[in-house]
Enzyme design. Structure first.
Site, short mmCIF file in Angstrom:
data_model
loop_
_atom_site.label_atom_id
_atom_site.label_comp_id
_atom_site.label_asym_id
_atom_site.label_seq_id
_atom_site.Cartn_x
_atom_site.Cartn_y
_atom_site.Cartn_z
N ASP A 173 0.87 -1.17 0.00
CA ASP A 173 0.00 0.00 0.00
C ASP A 173 0.90 1.22 0.00
OD1 ASP A 173 -2.30 1.62 0.31
OD2 ASP A 173 -2.04 1.63 2.48
N ASP A 175 -0.26 4.98 1.13
CA ASP A 175 -0.54 5.93 2.20
C ASP A 175 -0.46 5.26 3.56
OD1 ASP A 175 -1.10 8.18 0.49
OD2 ASP A 175 -2.94 7.14 -0.07
N THR A 364 -2.78 1.07 -4.44
CA THR A 364 -3.17 2.20 -3.61
C THR A 364 -4.49 2.77 -4.09
OG1 THR A 364 -2.56 4.45 -2.89
CG2 THR A 364 -1.75 3.73 -5.03
N ASN A 365 -5.25 3.34 -3.18
CA ASN A 365 -6.50 4.02 -3.54
C ASN A 365 -6.25 5.43 -4.05
OD1 ASN A 365 -7.93 1.79 -2.79
ND2 ASN A 365 -8.83 2.67 -0.96
N SER A 366 -5.06 5.96 -3.86
CA SER A 366 -4.74 7.30 -4.39
C SER A 366 -4.66 7.25 -5.91
CB SER A 366 -3.41 7.79 -3.81
OG SER A 366 -3.52 8.05 -2.44
N LYS A 407 -9.85 -0.18 -2.97
CA LYS A 407 -9.84 -1.21 -1.92
C LYS A 407 -10.90 -0.85 -0.88
CE LYS A 407 -5.58 -0.46 -0.95
NZ LYS A 407 -4.29 -0.44 -0.26
N ARG A 591 -4.94 -11.91 14.81
CA ARG A 591 -5.80 -12.74 13.96
C ARG A 591 -5.48 -12.60 12.48
NH1 ARG A 591 -11.95 -11.70 14.79
NH2 ARG A 591 -12.04 -13.42 13.29
#
Length: 628
Positions: A173, A175, A364-366, A407, A591
């Protein structure tokens, strides 16, 4: 000519915006048309001459956003995929250069030393960015100085065995993973922008503009009770151990009365609760606490009908507006060094992984233009005068790059958003195969094909977000995972410094147990045994003395424990603990994260073929038998 014949959108004028109307009406969303510049139409028919070297883009609408609030009237989430061609210079790949702006391309300019230099050559004026102390290369495992003992603050901790020899691709990722933002500047920027949105867009009183942000107050792992205006920290069993109403601590009676009934224990999940599980959420949690206090004292100043839940919803809406209008990222783009920590070991880490034969990728979502600026700052070249030029050299460290990935939906195989090539210099989206987007792409299935991955367990993904990065990629895909927890560096350091204190706390706890056992025995004797009056008097005196001693030890133990926890955080204590139990956040880390560490670049300190093995688990009956 249409860009995306399978997108679940319907536009009034498909020719103007390049979207096919051949979509079922039940899946459509009508948005106001916004014509794209002609230069985009000129470039959408280009077919890459060398399929081994290309950029793709995931093109998908943000369906959770109200169309009327977007500018332009619809939002594009774009992504880039690049199959690396290591024989070519990343700055010299051929492509159609388009001029002008586009709703697909948000412009983030770089000032002074960060001027954009597209298509420029890399002459001897540039030297690779090394460490901050004189430009020397940072020490990594593969260097002659590598392979030595690792500082405990930089170590990688293992929950589940992971043999890196079985990992063929390592993904990251961006950020808060590759790019670590400075909370004192970046989060303050987000906080100030959210305040302005609340006042100017959502009708909150102007006095909010005088509020300030304490970026040290909130921590990850907290839970917001939207209905009651409470902020909670709980253990792994979901027992609330610390609770505040706004900034006012709840009494033990109120806490137990509200959250202590085990028969009707809440799940503490949406929609009534909000989880603070990412560093991006700290500012909104602090602002929510401020609004709770403000409402309790100034009910008449809060917008009509705004209860605690509505206030939280307004805060979330304001935060989304700040991110959507580009204000935050424009500020970061102007001065990345002010908002992002420099890490000169990222490039050596990526090079070492690639030299070891593994593929590397970025998800990345950017969007592309912002990603390009941030990755240039982290991986870019430095001029002789200390400035940097913004180019595309950082792409050479990745086999595949995906921006605007949306994402966590990207991690679902059922995702069928289309992939498009991105022109580096303009940010325009380009078709890739004879006028049509790549069929049935836009998900991890296509990513696996690009990386030549046959099994999901051959992928290690590194991220900072428990739910957006780690949980989904592990549970849905079966990827191996590594969680970045920047707070861990300070936490581990304090654990080491306080190791003697923690031993003393354990002794006090054991001493308290022994005294209580003696009290119980004396109480039993006084109640059931047939003893003389003198003997009863003696036992009663001893009983009273033991009670006094127990109270003394209890208070000493509680005070010492409270002071120990305050060393980690004055309000919330140790990140991974609540009392003697693991916190809910620690439980989630255990987890869902195969590995966890304080910084992504800690990977550079270990062999790329390392076999990570977890420490031995201890049951309570083993704890005092086996020496630690």
């Amino acid at each position: 000519m249409f860009l995306a014949p399978t997108l679940p959108l319907q536009f009034p004028n498909p020719i103007a915006i390049g979207i096919s109307p051949n979509i079922p009406e039940s899946d459509s969303l009508s948005l106001t048309p916004h014509p794209l510049p002609k230069c985009l139409f000129k470039s959408i028919m280009r077919i890459p001459k060398k399929p081994a070297s290309f950029c793709l883009a995931l093109f998908s609408p943000d369906l959770s956003t109200s169309p009327s609030s977007l500018s332009p009237p619809f939002r594009f989430t774009s992504a880039i995929l690049r199959k690396s061609d290591r024989s070519r210079s990343p700055g010299k790949r051929k492509g159609i250069h388009t001029v002008g702006s586009s709703p697909l391309h948000a412009s983030y300019s770089m000032e002074k030393g960060y001027e954009t230099a597209v298509g420029g050559d890399n002459s001897s004026r540039f030297s690779h960015m090394g460490s901050s102390d004189g430009g020397q290369q940072p020490c990594v495992w593969s260097s002659p100085q590598g392979g030595c003992k690792i500082d405990i603050r930089k170590q990688i901790f293992c929950n589940r065995s992971l043999n890196m020899k079985s990992i063929l691709a390592v993904g990251f990722d961006m950020d808060y993973t590759l790019a670590q933002y400075k909370p004192e500047t970046f989060e303050s920027l987000a906080y100030d922008g959210t305040i302005r949105k609340l006042v100017y867009d959502l009708g909150y009183p102007r006095e909010l503009l005088d509020w300030s942000f304490d970026w040290t107050y909130m921590v990850r792992g907290l839970v917001l009770d939207k209905k009651r205006g409470n902020i909670l920290k709980m253990d792994r069993h979901k027992y609330v151990k610390v609770a505040y109403h706004g900034f006012k601590e709840l009494s033990k009676e109120d806490k137990v009365g509200t959250y202590g009934n085990t028969l009707i224990r809440d799940s503490f999940d949406e929609p009534d609760y909000a989880l603070i599980d990412t560093l991006f959420s700290l500012a909104e949690a602090y602002l929510f606490a401020q609004l709770v206090d403000f409402k309790d004292k100034n009910l008449e100043k809060i917008p009509k009908g705004a209860d605690y839940s509505v206030m939280y919803k307004d805060v979330r809406a304001a935060v989304d507006l700040c991110h959507r209008d580009g204000t935050l990222k424009q500020m970061v783009a102007k001065d990345p060094k002010r908002y992002i920590n420099e890490d000169t070991t990222i490039v050596p880490m990526l090079k070492m992984l690639r030299d070891s034969g593994r593929a590397t990728f970025l998800v990345t979502n950017s969007l592309w233009d912002y990603t390009n600026i941030v990755m240039n700052f982290l991986c870019g070249s430095r001029t002789l005068d200390g400035g940097r030029k913004c180019n595309f050299d950082w792409l050479q460290y990745f086999d595949v790059v995906i921006t605007g990935s949306a994402k966590p939906s990207f991690f679902h195989e059922g995702n069928r958003a289309n992939l498009f090539e991105v022109d580096h210099e303009s940010g325009m989206l380009l078709n890739t195969d004879n006028g049509s987007p790549m069929a049935q792409g836009g998900s991890v299935g296509h990513l696996h094909k690009l990386l030549s991955i046959e099994s999901s367990s051959q992928v290690l993904y590194v991220g900072d977000h428990i739910y957006g990065d780690i949980l989904r990629s592990k549970k849905v895909l079966g990827w191996r995972t590594m969680l970045v927890v920047p707070e861990l560096e300070r936490e581990v350091e304090l654990l080491w410094e306080l190791r003697d204190t923690r031993k003393q706390l354990r002794k006090l706890r054991n001493e308290r147990d022994l005294i209580e056992d003696k009290i119980h025995h004396l109480k039993w004797s006084l109640k059931f045994e047939d003893t003389s009056a003198d003997e009863k008097q003696k036992l009663s005196s001893e009983y009273n003395a033991l009670e006094s001693e127990r109270d003394r030890v209890r208070i000493t133990h509680q005070d010492a424990q409270r002071e120990c926890h305050k060393m980690f955080h004055k309000i919330w204590g140790q990140l991974m603990k609540t009392g003697y139990q693991n916190s809910r956040f620690a439980h989630q880390v255990e987890r869902f994260a195969c590995l966890y560490t304080s910084q992504v670049s800690n990977l550079s300190l270990y062999s790329p073929d390392k076999y990570y093995r977890p420490s031995e688990d201890y049951m309570p009956h083993e704890f005092d038998i086996i020496p630690l």
